[in-house]
Design a protein around this motif. Sequence first.
Motif, mmCIF file in Angstrom:
data_model
loop_
_atom_site.group_PDB
_atom_site.id
_atom_site.type_symbol
_atom_site.label_atom_id
_atom_site.label_comp_id
_atom_site.label_asym_id
_atom_site.label_seq_id
_atom_site.Cartn_x
_atom_site.Cartn_y
_atom_site.Cartn_z
ATOM 1 N N SER A 22 0.849 -1.200 0.000
ATOM 2 C CA SER A 22 0.000 0.000 0.000
ATOM 3 C C SER A 22 0.878 1.241 0.000
ATOM 4 C CB SER A 22 -0.925 0.013 1.218
ATOM 5 O OG SER A 22 -0.222 0.456 2.360
ATOM 6 N N GLY A 23 0.266 2.361 -0.283
ATOM 7 C CA GLY A 23 0.997 3.617 -0.335
ATOM 8 C C GLY A 23 0.792 4.480 0.890
ATOM 9 N N SER A 24 0.404 3.882 2.013
ATOM 10 C CA SER A 24 0.107 4.683 3.203
ATOM 11 C C SER A 24 1.341 5.381 3.776
ATOM 12 C CB SER A 24 -0.554 3.827 4.284
ATOM 13 O OG SER A 24 0.352 2.871 4.793
ATOM 14 N N MET A 25 2.539 4.932 3.432
ATOM 15 C CA MET A 25 3.754 5.566 3.948
ATOM 16 C C MET A 25 4.471 6.405 2.890
ATOM 17 S SD MET A 25 4.244 5.369 7.104
ATOM 18 C CE MET A 25 5.932 5.960 7.136
ATOM 19 N N GLU A 26 3.814 6.641 1.758
ATOM 20 C CA GLU A 26 4.438 7.479 0.721
ATOM 21 C C GLU A 26 4.509 8.919 1.193
ATOM 22 O OE1 GLU A 26 2.362 6.802 -2.960
ATOM 23 O OE2 GLU A 26 3.365 4.892 -3.244
ATOM 24 N N ALA A 72 4.759 2.321 -2.187
ATOM 25 C CA ALA A 72 4.247 0.979 -2.458
ATOM 26 C C ALA A 72 5.247 0.267 -3.359
ATOM 27 C CB ALA A 72 2.887 1.066 -3.139
ATOM 28 N N GLY A 73 5.444 -1.027 -3.113
ATOM 29 C CA GLY A 73 6.419 -1.796 -3.879
ATOM 30 C C GLY A 73 7.809 -1.798 -3.270
ATOM 31 N N SER A 74 7.953 -1.195 -2.092
ATOM 32 C CA SER A 74 9.253 -1.171 -1.414
ATOM 33 C C SER A 74 9.409 -2.406 -0.536
ATOM 34 C CB SER A 74 9.374 0.064 -0.513
ATOM 35 O OG SER A 74 9.339 1.240 -1.267
ATOM 36 N N ALA A 75 10.649 -2.709 -0.213
ATOM 37 C CA ALA A 75 10.972 -3.719 0.795
ATOM 38 C C ALA A 75 11.760 -3.000 1.880
ATOM 39 C CB ALA A 75 11.794 -4.848 0.198
ATOM 40 N N PRO A 126 0.584 -7.175 9.578
ATOM 41 C CA PRO A 126 1.052 -6.079 10.430
ATOM 42 C C PRO A 126 0.932 -4.744 9.695
ATOM 43 C CG PRO A 126 2.893 -7.403 9.659
ATOM 44 C CD PRO A 126 1.649 -8.077 9.184
ATOM 45 N N VAL A 127 0.996 -3.664 10.448
ATOM 46 C CA VAL A 127 0.939 -2.325 9.864
ATOM 47 C C VAL A 127 2.260 -1.620 10.155
ATOM 48 C CG1 VAL A 127 -0.152 -1.296 11.900
ATOM 49 C CG2 VAL A 127 -0.414 -0.201 9.673
ATOM 50 N N ASP A 164 2.299 8.233 6.626
ATOM 51 C CA ASP A 164 2.703 9.558 6.137
ATOM 52 C C ASP A 164 1.720 10.112 5.103
ATOM 53 O OD1 ASP A 164 4.849 9.345 7.811
ATOM 54 O OD2 ASP A 164 6.369 9.236 6.231
ATOM 55 N N ALA A 165 1.072 9.241 4.329
ATOM 56 C CA ALA A 165 0.129 9.677 3.301
ATOM 57 C C ALA A 165 -1.294 9.819 3.840
ATOM 58 C CB ALA A 165 0.139 8.690 2.130
#
Length: 168
Positions: free
Chosen positions: A42-46, A51-54, A81-82, A105-106
């Motif tokens: 998800s992009g919630s931390m962009e 999204a797509g990160s490890a 987990p979140v 963050d997003a």
Amino acid sequence: MSRTVRILGDALLWVAAALGLLCAVLAVLTSVCGMQVMLFSSGSMEPTIPAGSAALVAPVQAPDVQVGDVVTVARGTGELPVTHRVVGIEDSTSAGARLLTLRGDANAQDDPAPYDVTEVGRVVLSVPGIAPVVSQLGASRMLAPLGVVAAAFVIWGLWPRRERRSRA
């Protein structure tokens, strides 16, 4: 032509060796140090973690968590987990625990309820765009082909080579 093939083969062998070393380091960090690799869908931390990160996540006791840390917490049985940023910390009624208020963050709002935790995972580093590759490499259908490729590189790297004699 054979010199070019040899140079390309050597370069591929070095790349494979570097990837193998990276896998060995990650294996030690996860098994000995208790770290985990988290994949973000998800992009919630962009834009911090797209999204797509490890990400590599290290275990941390709740009293060591600070506002501003990006942490991974368990949500509940059967749920993923979140991973969000800590925006508030309160004492918990449980010994050694803290109540963490998190927000992506997003996201415009905090998560619905604080998390009562004794330990969390703190994000140590993240690499954007690599999650799909990591996910595919971990699939069981990829293990046999990767093993064959690795064996081929080892055989090729150890195969005796003829030395050319210079004409004098």
